[in-house]
Design a protein around this motif. Structure first.
Motif: not given
Ligand SMILES: NC(=O)c1ccc[n+]([C@@H]2O[C@H](COP(=O)([O-])OP(=O)(O)OC[C@H]3O[C@@H](n4cnc5c(N)ncnc54)[C@H](OP(=O)(O)O)[C@@H]3O)[C@@H](O)[C@H]2O)c1
Length: 266
Positions: A8, A10-11, A34-37, A72, A74-75, A96-98, A119, A122
């Protein structure tokens, strides 16, 4: 730290990678994704000069640490199946998954797998702000802590407090931003320029925290010193007392806690 794989990209994963690279607790050549994208992987590899030599299976086999940065919803079972297939049973998973508990992670990744649940805050780029951290008994903490401390300070918590920490401390930075905005608006309302007002708010905020640390006292004691009888300060505080400032803030935290608990199904 040797090889680290992010599942994953992501951000939040990017924020962690950026901060850890800057503080040299990970090396770009030892970071895989690894990421879907695929475009997202390509972008981060290019932006941070990350390793692009290894296939996903080879990267997981090489990994000493695996960060779960998916959402949370996602698969997670599919992600866990890939980890179980390729990664060493000794590789530490850092989730780090909430809302996903150590118990649930162990059910997916095995009872003896070292797992850290964190957790992150940011405020990653600043090195300030606490990440809430809970370990299962298999985690070797000492080699992991420098990495965790490179994107925030570490507050070790009993796992039952992680939801409260998420709602209060991680979501809590929003209240501080909101407070800064509201107070700067007040300065503008009183006739200062936006720049003057914002500068004064920043300095007061930092100064107030420093003062409290220095004097080791309750905020009310410092307010008492600041507010002379019938003076400017106490008149301002009187109006604030009549508003729902404190209750509004406290209700906001409780609403965030309700939502965190709801999302984690606890
Ligand atoms: N942002 C915050 O403030 C914060 C703070 C503490 C904890 N968290 C936790 O951090 C985690 C990520 O948050 P984020 O804000 O970074 O979300 P995000 O930007 O949506 O990142 C998640 C990434 O995982 C990818 N993904 C989904 N399913 C996948 C799979 N099966 N295999 C590989 N990659 C996969 C997604 O791709 P697609 O977009 O293409 O689906 C996306 O790029 C969450 O669980 C959240 O609870 C976030």
């Amino acid at each position: 730290m040797s090889h680290i794989h992010f599942f994953g990209a992501g951000q939040m994963a990017e924020a962690i990678i950026r901060a850890a690279l800057q503080r040299h607790t990970i090396a770009a050549g030892e970071v895989t994704l690894s990421d879907i994208d695929p475009a997202r992987i390509a972008l981060l590899r290019q932006r941070y000069h990350l390793n692009d030599d290894l296939s996903e299976s080879a990267a997981l086999s090489a990994a000493q640490y695996i960060v779960l940065g998916v959402r949370p919803q996602d698969d997670l079972a599919a992600v866990a199946a890939i980890i179980n297939q390729y990664a060493s049973p000794n590789a530490t998973v850092i989730s780090i998954i909430a809302g996903v508990t150590l118990e649930k992670l162990a059910a997916l990744l095995g009872d003896t797998r070292p797992i850290a649940r964190i957790i992150p805050n940011t405020l990653t780029d600043t090195g300030l702000g606490f990440s809430g951290v809970a370990f299962n008994p298999h985690v070797e903490r000492a080699p992991l802590l420098p990495f965790l401390e490179s994107f925030g300070k570490v507050m070790l918590l009993e796992e039952r407090l992680i939801d409260a920490f998420t709602a209060f401390a991680v979501a809590g930075i929003n209240y501080v931003y909101y407070f800064i905005e509201s107070l700067a608006d007040a300065g503008v309302l009183a006739g200062l320029t936006r720049t003057q007002s914002t500068q004064a708010v920043y300095e007061n905020l930092i100064g107030a925290v420093e003062m409290l640390k220095l004097k080791q006292c309750h905020p009310r004691q410092l307010m008492d010193i600041n507010n002379s009888p019938g003076g400017v300060g106490i008149n301002g505080i009187y109006e604030l007392n009549k508003s729902d400032f404190a209750a509004g803030l406290q209700q906001s935290v409780l609403a965030a806690l309700r939502r965190t608990t709801e999302l984690s199904g606890n």
